[in-house]
Scaffold this active site. Structure first.
Site, mmCIF file in Angstrom:
data_model
loop_
_atom_site.group_PDB
_atom_site.id
_atom_site.type_symbol
_atom_site.label_atom_id
_atom_site.label_comp_id
_atom_site.label_asym_id
_atom_site.label_seq_id
_atom_site.Cartn_x
_atom_site.Cartn_y
_atom_site.Cartn_z
ATOM 1 N N HIS A 37 0.828 -1.209 0.000
ATOM 2 C CA HIS A 37 0.000 0.000 0.000
ATOM 3 C C HIS A 37 0.859 1.255 0.000
ATOM 4 O O HIS A 37 0.618 2.198 -0.737
ATOM 5 C CB HIS A 37 -0.926 0.017 1.227
ATOM 6 C CG HIS A 37 -2.223 -0.674 0.996
ATOM 7 N ND1 HIS A 37 -2.346 -2.031 1.016
ATOM 8 C CD2 HIS A 37 -3.450 -0.181 0.693
ATOM 9 C CE1 HIS A 37 -3.605 -2.348 0.751
ATOM 10 N NE2 HIS A 37 -4.293 -1.239 0.548
ATOM 11 N N LYS A 102 -10.008 -7.670 7.991
ATOM 12 C CA LYS A 102 -10.687 -7.868 9.278
ATOM 13 C C LYS A 102 -10.469 -6.630 10.126
ATOM 14 O O LYS A 102 -9.426 -5.976 10.029
ATOM 15 C CB LYS A 102 -10.165 -9.108 9.998
ATOM 16 C CG LYS A 102 -8.685 -9.002 10.372
ATOM 17 C CD LYS A 102 -8.331 -9.803 11.592
ATOM 18 C CE LYS A 102 -6.838 -9.781 11.861
ATOM 19 N NZ LYS A 102 -6.475 -9.401 13.211
HETATM 20 S S1 SF4 Z 1 -6.079 -15.196 14.551
HETATM 21 FE FE1 SF4 Z 1 -4.522 -14.182 15.808
HETATM 22 S S2 SF4 Z 1 -2.626 -14.435 14.689
HETATM 23 FE FE2 SF4 Z 1 -4.295 -14.836 13.277
HETATM 24 S S3 SF4 Z 1 -4.757 -12.886 12.267
HETATM 25 FE FE3 SF4 Z 1 -6.084 -13.017 14.055
HETATM 26 S S4 SF4 Z 1 -4.932 -11.957 15.680
HETATM 27 FE FE4 SF4 Z 1 -3.477 -12.444 14.060
#
Ligand code: SF4
Lengths: 182, 281
Positions: A37, A102
């Site tokens: 980015h 996310k």
């Molecule tokens: S599950 Fe844990 S290690 Fe995997 S992306 Fe999410 S915060 Fe990061």
């Protein structure tokens, strides 16, 4: 409710998506995370053409593990989108239509998505081995020197996501939590 | 005096790095199953189902459950009557990490320093905490700690007058702020007391305790359960999309502190709570 959508996103698909919808995406997405980015936005400022045409495309924020021999890709779940917020409005300006990641987006990114009719999808953070199964092809198309952070073109099939922010102002991080708060 | 060979430590560490990333612990796995029974949101149930499937795939195919294969963090207990032969303990751990992450097709996520941000290319250095204990055993506890949850962790020096109510309020505020970013359902690790750096260490240490195992002090155990209930009332839910499962467990460790101090640290761990322990004798 579960929907199947073929990429690139058409205007009517975008229109129909509501925060909280479960969607299976098929087609092409490009991967990019922090370093890619940063470089894209720097190039954009210098007036150098971007290595991939983002107009109408979807970006997936991920930095996969190395592929085992014979595998298409390693584990490839979403990374935290907020780290890309600084750069995102410039890319939405260039016609980017969707993002998969996310976590929270900034107010600015949400406003920019509304302005440019773009959607933010969330994949399940940590479901990286499951998600990798829906990635059928992967090739590095730019910034190979960035390793896991290089831009990859992924061909995906029934890639599972949820709509986080739709173009009607819906936000499942706010609406969903409000519903279950006691 | 007991001798433990450098090479043997390298091999054990290599295995721990790979296994922790491929095999979700039984404690976390059964917490998913349990949560699937109690979760009220359909979206939340779908997330939990994906996490269970994901753990099954990772185990069967021996691939990492998450692409962020973490910083390798070790808590080591060195028996004062054992002798490590053939090299430095920390070098052995780093060599094991390099091998485990390389041969195990795990992601290298460490940079040399925060100024140049250049990847070290082998996921070292590991973060190693060493404790000298009685006996002649060498115990290695390892976790692969992801960046997403670590980034949402925080520490605050409260005032003694803030009391336990202030402590609880602060913890809830951190979990709320983390929302979806730390990949809930979470394991919430809390340190109370000590001093500035010790408090953060306590929070991390608490995360090494298996899920479902309560603190041995009944008052602390009660605090853990109370916090868990309060956190789960926040409504954040699996992946922050709303629901009744925000924390799979809450762990508290506490220690003495200065009369003027009330340090609190919240070290969040995502559901990919990856742990291994081995005892070398
Ligand atoms: S599950 Fe844990 S290690 Fe995997 S992306 Fe999410 S915060 Fe990061």
């Amino acid at each position: 409710m579960q929907k199947k959508i073929r990429l690139p996103l058409r205007d009517e698909d975008i229109e129909s998506l509501k925060a909280g919808d479960r969607v299976l995406l098929s087609g092409v997405v490009y991967t990019a995370r922090d370093a890619a980015h940063k470089r894209m936005v720097e190039q954009e400022k210098e007036g150098t053409p971007l290595p991939v045409e983002l107009n109408g495309q979807v970006l997936y924020y991920t930095g996969p593990t190395p592929a085992k021999p014979g595998e298409v890709i390693g584990s490839a779940g979403p990374t935290t989108s907020g780290r890309m917020d600084l750069y995102t409005p410039a890319l939405l300006e260039k016609g980017l239509k969707g993002m998969i990641g996310k976590g929270y987006r900034s107010e600015e990114v949400i406003a920019s998505m509304l302005k440019h009719n773009a959607v933010y999808f969330g994949a399940v953070g940590g479901a990286a081995a499951l998600i990798a199964r829906s990635i059928k092809r992967a090739e590095v198309v730019a910034y190979e020197d960035l390793g896991t952070e290089a831009i990859r073109k992924l061909t995906i099939e029934d890639f599972p996501v949820f709509v986080i922010n739709d173009i009607h102002g819906g936000d499942i991080y706010k609406d969903g939590v409000a519903k279950y708060k006691q | 005096m007991k001798e433990i060979a450098y090479e043997k430590i390298v091999e054990e560490v290599k295995t721990m790095c790979m296994e922790s990333n491929y095999n979700l612990g039984e404690d976390v796995y059964s917490a998913f199953k349990q949560a699937l029974q109690t979760e009220r949101s359909e979206t939340g149930k779908e997330v939990l189902t994906q996490l269970i499937d994901n753990a099954d795939i990772a185990k069967a195919e021996r691939v990492p459950m998450c692409q962020d294969t973490g910083t390798a963090v070790f808590m080591v207990e060195v028996g004062q009557d054992c002798h490590i032969a053939g090299g430095r303990l920390v070098d052995a751990i780093n060599e094991g990490v390099e091998k485990g992450y390389g041969e195990g097709y795990l992601r290298n996520s460490m940079v040399y320093n925060p100024m140049n941000r250049k990847n070290t290319g082998n996921n070292t250095p590991a973060i190693v905490h060493i404790d000298l204990v009685e006996g002649e055993e060498l115990t290695l506890h390892m976790t692969a700690k992801g960046g997403g949850a670590e980034n949402m962790s925080a520490l605050k020096m409260l005032k003694p007058s803030d009391g336990m109510e202030g402590v609880k309020e602060y913890i809830l505020s951190i979990v709320k702020e983390a929302g979806p970013n730390a990949c809930p359902p979470l394991v919430v690790g809390i340190g109370i007391g000590g001093n500035f750096e010790r408090c953060a260490f306590l929070a991390k240490k608490s995360l090494f305790r298996p899920l479902g195992v309560r603190h041995e002090d009944p008052a602390v155990a009660e605090l853990e359960l109370e916090l868990m209930e309060q956190i789960n009332r926040l409504g954040i839910g699996p992946q922050g999309m709303g629901g009744s499962t925000t924390a799979l467990d809450v762990k508290v460790e506490l220690e003495s502190c200065h009369i003027a101090a009330l340090p609190v640290a919240v070290n969040l761990n995502c559901h990919a709570s990856r742990h291994q322990t081995i005892v070398m004798k």
